[in-house]
Design an enzyme around this catalytic site. Structure first.
Site, PDB file in Angstrom:
ATOM      1  N   ASP A  31       0.298  -2.223  -9.640  1.00  0.00           N
ATOM      2  CA  ASP A  31       1.216  -3.350  -9.421  1.00  0.00           C
ATOM      3  C   ASP A  31       0.379  -4.613  -9.617  1.00  0.00           C
ATOM      4  O   ASP A  31      -0.854  -4.555  -9.702  1.00  0.00           O
ATOM      5  CB  ASP A  31       1.769  -3.289  -7.982  1.00  0.00           C
ATOM      6  CG  ASP A  31       2.691  -4.457  -7.665  1.00  0.00           C
ATOM      7  OD1 ASP A  31       3.600  -4.733  -8.475  1.00  0.00           O
ATOM      8  OD2 ASP A  31       2.505  -5.104  -6.621  1.00  0.00           O
ATOM      9  N   SER A  32       1.067  -5.762  -9.650  1.00  0.00           N
ATOM     10  CA  SER A  32       0.337  -7.027  -9.755  1.00  0.00           C
ATOM     11  C   SER A  32      -0.424  -7.329  -8.462  1.00  0.00           C
ATOM     12  O   SER A  32      -1.322  -8.163  -8.469  1.00  0.00           O
ATOM     13  CB  SER A  32       1.313  -8.166 -10.032  1.00  0.00           C
ATOM     14  OG  SER A  32       2.169  -8.326  -8.926  1.00  0.00           O
ATOM     15  N   TYR A  40       2.918 -11.455 -11.738  1.00  0.00           N
ATOM     16  CA  TYR A  40       3.250 -11.152 -13.142  1.00  0.00           C
ATOM     17  C   TYR A  40       4.602 -11.787 -13.527  1.00  0.00           C
ATOM     18  O   TYR A  40       4.857 -12.046 -14.702  1.00  0.00           O
ATOM     19  CB  TYR A  40       3.382  -9.636 -13.340  1.00  0.00           C
ATOM     20  CG  TYR A  40       2.080  -8.866 -13.458  1.00  0.00           C
ATOM     21  CD1 TYR A  40       0.838  -9.471 -13.246  1.00  0.00           C
ATOM     22  CD2 TYR A  40       2.103  -7.503 -13.789  1.00  0.00           C
ATOM     23  CE1 TYR A  40      -0.333  -8.730 -13.342  1.00  0.00           C
ATOM     24  CE2 TYR A  40       0.931  -6.771 -13.895  1.00  0.00           C
ATOM     25  CZ  TYR A  40      -0.283  -7.384 -13.671  1.00  0.00           C
ATOM     26  OH  TYR A  40      -1.429  -6.646 -13.776  1.00  0.00           O
ATOM     27  N   GLY A  41       5.461 -11.989 -12.510  1.00  0.00           N
ATOM     28  CA  GLY A  41       6.846 -12.400 -12.765  1.00  0.00           C
ATOM     29  C   GLY A  41       7.030 -13.628 -13.648  1.00  0.00           C
ATOM     30  O   GLY A  41       7.930 -13.664 -14.477  1.00  0.00           O
ATOM     31  N   CYS A  60       5.680  -1.347 -10.149  1.00  0.00           N
ATOM     32  CA  CYS A  60       5.980  -2.766 -10.337  1.00  0.00           C
ATOM     33  C   CYS A  60       7.203  -2.855 -11.252  1.00  0.00           C
ATOM     34  O   CYS A  60       7.202  -2.271 -12.344  1.00  0.00           O
ATOM     35  CB  CYS A  60       4.766  -3.417 -10.997  1.00  0.00           C
ATOM     36  SG  CYS A  60       5.017  -5.117 -11.527  1.00  0.00           S
ATOM     37  N   ASN A  61       8.227  -3.549 -10.790  1.00  0.00           N
ATOM     38  CA  ASN A  61       9.434  -3.679 -11.630  1.00  0.00           C
ATOM     39  C   ASN A  61       9.187  -4.534 -12.865  1.00  0.00           C
ATOM     40  O   ASN A  61       9.772  -4.298 -13.918  1.00  0.00           O
ATOM     41  CB  ASN A  61      10.559  -4.330 -10.824  1.00  0.00           C
ATOM     42  CG  ASN A  61      11.224  -3.349  -9.896  1.00  0.00           C
ATOM     43  OD1 ASN A  61      12.214  -2.752 -10.239  1.00  0.00           O
ATOM     44  ND2 ASN A  61      10.656  -3.161  -8.721  1.00  0.00           N
ATOM     45  N   THR A  62       8.341  -5.544 -12.710  1.00  0.00           N
ATOM     46  CA  THR A  62       8.102  -6.442 -13.837  1.00  0.00           C
ATOM     47  C   THR A  62       7.414  -5.677 -14.967  1.00  0.00           C
ATOM     48  O   THR A  62       7.837  -5.741 -16.132  1.00  0.00           O
ATOM     49  CB  THR A  62       7.240  -7.636 -13.366  1.00  0.00           C
ATOM     50  OG1 THR A  62       7.847  -8.198 -12.200  1.00  0.00           O
ATOM     51  CG2 THR A  62       7.119  -8.688 -14.443  1.00  0.00           C
ATOM     52  N   GLU A  73       2.517 -11.665  -0.504  1.00  0.00           N
ATOM     53  CA  GLU A  73       1.060 -11.665  -0.749  1.00  0.00           C
ATOM     54  C   GLU A  73       0.333 -12.463   0.342  1.00  0.00           C
ATOM     55  O   GLU A  73      -0.786 -12.168   0.697  1.00  0.00           O
ATOM     56  CB  GLU A  73       0.746 -12.265  -2.124  1.00  0.00           C
ATOM     57  CG  GLU A  73       1.174 -11.405  -3.309  1.00  0.00           C
ATOM     58  CD  GLU A  73       0.333 -10.136  -3.500  1.00  0.00           C
ATOM     59  OE1 GLU A  73      -0.868 -10.141  -3.187  1.00  0.00           O
ATOM     60  OE2 GLU A  73       0.906  -9.119  -3.957  1.00  0.00           O
ATOM     61  N   CYS A 100      11.991  -5.559  -7.150  1.00  0.00           N
ATOM     62  CA  CYS A 100      10.579  -5.941  -7.161  1.00  0.00           C
ATOM     63  C   CYS A 100       9.959  -5.154  -6.022  1.00  0.00           C
ATOM     64  O   CYS A 100      10.520  -5.124  -4.913  1.00  0.00           O
ATOM     65  CB  CYS A 100      10.430  -7.443  -6.920  1.00  0.00           C
ATOM     66  SG  CYS A 100       8.716  -7.963  -6.640  1.00  0.00           S
ATOM     67  N   THR A 101       8.837  -4.514  -6.267  1.00  0.00           N
ATOM     68  CA  THR A 101       8.289  -3.628  -5.237  1.00  0.00           C
ATOM     69  C   THR A 101       7.690  -4.393  -4.059  1.00  0.00           C
ATOM     70  O   THR A 101       7.358  -3.786  -3.045  1.00  0.00           O
ATOM     71  CB  THR A 101       7.244  -2.670  -5.851  1.00  0.00           C
ATOM     72  OG1 THR A 101       6.288  -3.441  -6.595  1.00  0.00           O
ATOM     73  CG2 THR A 101       7.903  -1.654  -6.748  1.00  0.00           C
ATOM     74  N   HIS A 102       7.572  -5.705  -4.182  1.00  0.00           N
ATOM     75  CA  HIS A 102       7.163  -6.499  -3.014  1.00  0.00           C
ATOM     76  C   HIS A 102       8.300  -6.618  -1.990  1.00  0.00           C
ATOM     77  O   HIS A 102       8.057  -6.802  -0.804  1.00  0.00           O
ATOM     78  CB  HIS A 102       6.784  -7.918  -3.429  1.00  0.00           C
ATOM     79  CG  HIS A 102       5.411  -8.054  -4.034  1.00  0.00           C
ATOM     80  ND1 HIS A 102       5.083  -7.550  -5.275  1.00  0.00           N
ATOM     81  CD2 HIS A 102       4.292  -8.659  -3.572  1.00  0.00           C
ATOM     82  CE1 HIS A 102       3.831  -7.843  -5.547  1.00  0.00           C
ATOM     83  NE2 HIS A 102       3.311  -8.515  -4.532  1.00  0.00           N
TER      84      HIS A 102
END
Ligand code: DGL
Length: 264
Positions: A6-7, A38-39, A69-71, A149, A181-183
């Site tokens: 992921d980012s 990354y978005g 990561c979806n992005t 984050e 979004c995995t966040h």
């Protein structure tokens, strides 16, 4: 082992779901914290970063990849599959779309995701492929990544920002909301409060793990290629105390994070 990337910290929501479902599976996780988010980045950059992540995970012994990561899933999954035909690569979009289509009785589905994911139109396209009658209300919610984050999970400011992003989706009377979004699952409580009762939250992290585990049941060769001694290693491109602290809180166990250097 399984390689996940992921980012940043968001992919740990996938790790948590994986550990809950199959605690014996070993994995290596990479968070590209030096280059998060990354978005807002271009498709070319997201593809390049994703390729570097897979190269790193392969070098660490990954025999299957989960794009946590979806992005990266929206912009780079096809590119990664073409680049690494020998590697089984699982992305979060397909499983989330299938789960959302299953749970939405009204066929009216909300999506929050990064700007790049929303702009790619991948979710709309995939949902319409399943059922052309499905309506989608998609909104980018980029600040949520920074809040996560930063570890701002329970702050009143977070509640306010979540409420503001979700207002137009709530007004659209959806009965399912994809956390694209995995966040975002880290903010699930605030998101659930903002959406109110009657709206099902579709967690792309849980969706991908459910499909990954189902694949292992069917694919004996893949299952046999994966180590089952429960080993876990974590790498970030910029180790920060916030990653280790929130990671430990989120996973319910201390984590040791090593520094990864990615080569272009
Ligand atoms: N966790 C991410 C996703 O699922 C990345 C967010 C970002 O880096 O902007 O899209």
């Amino acid at each position: 082992m399984i390689g996940l990337f992921d980012s940043g910290i968001g992919g740990l929501t996938v790790v948590r779901a994986l550990r809950a479902a199959r605690p014996e599976l070993s994995y290596v996780y990479l968070g590209d914290t030096a280059r998060t988010p990354y978005g807002p980045k271009s498709p070319e950059t997201i593809r390049r970063y994703s390729e570097e992540a897979v190269d790193f995970l392969k070098a660490k012994g990954a025999k299957a990849i989960i794009i946590a990561c979806n992005t990266a899933s929206s912009l780079a999954a096809d590119h990664l599959r073409a680049t690494y035909p020998e590697l089984p690569i699982f992305d979060v979009v397909g499983p989330a779309v299938r789960m959302a289509a299953r749970v939405s009785a009204k066929k009216n589905i909300g999506l929050i995701a990064t700007r790049a994911t929303v702009a790619s139109g991948v979710y709309e396209r995939r949902l319409k492929e399943i059922d052309s009658a499905i309506e989608i209300v998609a909104r980018p919610a980029p600040l949520l990544v920074s809040l996560v984050e930063e570890g701002w999970i329970d702050q009143p400011e977070t509640e306010t920002i979540v409420g503001k992003y979700l207002a137009p989706i709530r007004e659209a009377d959806v009965d399912a909301l994809i956390l694209g979004c995995t966040h975002y699952p880290i903010l699930k409580d605030a998101i659930a409060r903002a959406m109110g009762e009657g709206v099902k939250l579709v967690d792309s992290a849980e969706a991908v793990v459910a499909e990954f585990c189902a694949t292992l049941e069917r694919d004996a060769a893949l299952a046999a290629s994966l180590a089952k001694d429960g080993r876990a290693s974590y790498f970030t491109t910029d180790p920060t105390p916030a990653f280790s602290e929130l990671g430990a809180r989120w996973l319910g166990a201390e984590i040791v994070v090593s520094h990864a250097t990615l080569s272009a």
